[in-house]
Design a protein around this motif. Structure first.
Motif, short mmCIF file in Angstrom:
data_model
loop_
_atom_site.label_atom_id
_atom_site.label_comp_id
_atom_site.label_asym_id
_atom_site.label_seq_id
_atom_site.Cartn_x
_atom_site.Cartn_y
_atom_site.Cartn_z
N ALA A 24 51.23 54.28 34.50
CA ALA A 24 49.97 54.80 33.94
C ALA A 24 49.59 54.05 32.66
O ALA A 24 48.40 53.82 32.40
CB ALA A 24 50.11 56.30 33.66
N VAL A 25 50.57 53.67 31.87
CA VAL A 25 50.28 52.93 30.63
C VAL A 25 49.81 51.52 30.96
O VAL A 25 48.87 50.99 30.34
CB VAL A 25 51.51 52.92 29.69
N ILE A 26 50.41 50.92 31.98
CA ILE A 26 49.97 49.57 32.39
C ILE A 26 48.53 49.65 32.90
O ILE A 26 47.70 48.80 32.57
CB ILE A 26 50.94 48.97 33.44
N ASP A 27 48.21 50.71 33.65
CA ASP A 27 46.83 50.92 34.12
C ASP A 27 45.86 50.98 32.95
O ASP A 27 44.78 50.39 32.99
CB ASP A 27 46.72 52.23 34.91
N GLN A 28 46.26 51.70 31.92
CA GLN A 28 45.38 51.84 30.74
C GLN A 28 45.09 50.48 30.10
O GLN A 28 44.01 50.26 29.56
CB GLN A 28 46.02 52.75 29.69
N CYS A 29 46.06 49.57 30.16
CA CYS A 29 45.86 48.23 29.56
C CYS A 29 44.76 47.46 30.28
O CYS A 29 44.17 46.54 29.72
CB CYS A 29 47.15 47.42 29.60
N PHE A 30 44.51 47.80 31.54
CA PHE A 30 43.49 47.08 32.31
C PHE A 30 42.08 47.59 32.03
O PHE A 30 41.11 46.93 32.33
CB PHE A 30 43.77 47.22 33.82
N LYS A 31 42.02 48.80 31.44
CA LYS A 31 40.70 49.44 31.31
C LYS A 31 40.03 49.13 29.98
O LYS A 31 40.64 49.30 28.92
CB LYS A 31 40.87 50.96 31.44
N HIS A 32 38.78 48.65 30.06
CA HIS A 32 37.95 48.59 28.86
C HIS A 32 36.49 48.70 29.31
O HIS A 32 36.05 47.92 30.16
CB HIS A 32 38.16 47.29 28.06
N PRO A 33 35.73 49.63 28.74
CA PRO A 33 34.34 49.81 29.20
C PRO A 33 33.50 48.56 29.00
O PRO A 33 32.59 48.29 29.80
CB PRO A 33 33.82 50.98 28.35
N LEU A 34 33.81 47.76 27.98
CA LEU A 34 33.00 46.55 27.74
C LEU A 34 33.30 45.48 28.79
O LEU A 34 32.43 44.65 29.10
CB LEU A 34 33.26 46.00 26.33
N THR A 35 34.51 45.47 29.34
CA THR A 35 34.81 44.55 30.45
C THR A 35 33.99 44.95 31.66
O THR A 35 33.35 44.10 32.31
CB THR A 35 36.32 44.59 30.79
N ASP A 36 33.97 46.27 31.96
CA ASP A 36 33.22 46.76 33.13
C ASP A 36 31.72 46.49 32.98
O ASP A 36 31.08 45.94 33.88
CB ASP A 36 33.45 48.26 33.33
N SER A 37 31.15 46.85 31.81
CA SER A 37 29.71 46.68 31.65
C SER A 37 29.36 45.20 31.54
O SER A 37 28.32 44.75 32.03
CB SER A 37 29.19 47.45 30.42
#
Ligand code: E4P
Length: 218
Positions: free
Chosen positions: A187-200
């Motif tokens: 779950a922590v590794i998953d969090q490292c992949f997430k950033h709203p600015l990457t998605d937008s």
């Protein structure tokens, strides 16, 4: 800094290994207890997937039992690292197993003195638990700073394996301090992949590209 995953779930390991980001695995009896099937086969599969260190923990609490279980775990695959708890019996077992050429991960480290003693008896890794220290109202990362400084001063080859992490901040702080390894739950590794600015940002790039193509063909 190396990245290990803290899980006993083979599917999770398979998914992360395919990303090419994984250097090893840590398990503990609580994690293995959640999985169905033969633990030896599970550990073997993990070793085949990561081709790197896989920590497998003894459950005996006396030195003789730890040695017996540790040698048996090590016979599963060359990638197995024998995990023993930091107790007097664990320290004795670490000394013997290390002198036989086995790699030992001394776990449940909550003080710099414990880490220092484990390094003295030849531990390949020490596992300080930062999250559980945070849970009791102290600052777990301070322990990592102390251990890294001590091991650097003493030139111990023992690697500092930061365990019990709760989020990407623990991971980043570990890297900044100079820890050798961090073991993170999936779950922590998953969090490292997430950033709203990457998605937008990606959505915008793709939209601009599509609009430009449409304008050229209009
Ligand atoms: C490390 O080797 C342990 O398995 C693990 O990091 C413990 O984490 P927890 O405190 O989240 O259980």
């Amino acid at each position: 800094m190396k990245l290990f995953v803290d899980t006993a779930n083979v599917k999770e390991i398979e998914t992360l290994a395919a990303l090419g980001i994984l250097d090893g695995v840590t398990t503990n009896p609580s994690l293995l207890a959640k999985e169905s099937g033969d633990y030896r086969q599970i550990l073997k599969q993990m070793c085949q997937l990561v081709q790197g260190p896989v920590s497998a923990e003894v459950v005996a609490t006396d030195t003789e039992g730890m040695l017996r279980e540790g040698r048996d775990l090590a016979s599963i695959d060359e990638h197995i690292v024998i995990k023993v708890p930091f107790t007097r019996d664990g320290v004795r077992a670490c000394k013997t197993l290390s002198s036989e050429g086995q790699r030992v991960n001394v776990t449940l480290i909550f003080s710099a003195a414990q880490a220092w003693l484990a390094a003295k008896v030849g531990a390949a890794y020490v596992s300080p638990f930062v999250g559980r220290l945070d849970d009791i109202g102290t600052t777990g990362m301070n322990l990592i700073r102390e251990i890294v400084e001590i091991f650097d001063n003493a030139e111990f080859p023992t690697e500092v394996l930061v365990a019990s992490i709760r989020g990407p901040i623990h991971l980043i702080e570990s890297a900044r301090i100079g820890a050798d390894v961090v073991t993170a739950p999936p779950a922590v590794i998953d969090q490292c992949f997430k950033h709203p600015l990457t998605d937008s940002g990606l959505a915008r790039f793709l939209k601009d590209w599509e609009q430009a193509q449409a304008a050229k063909t209009a």
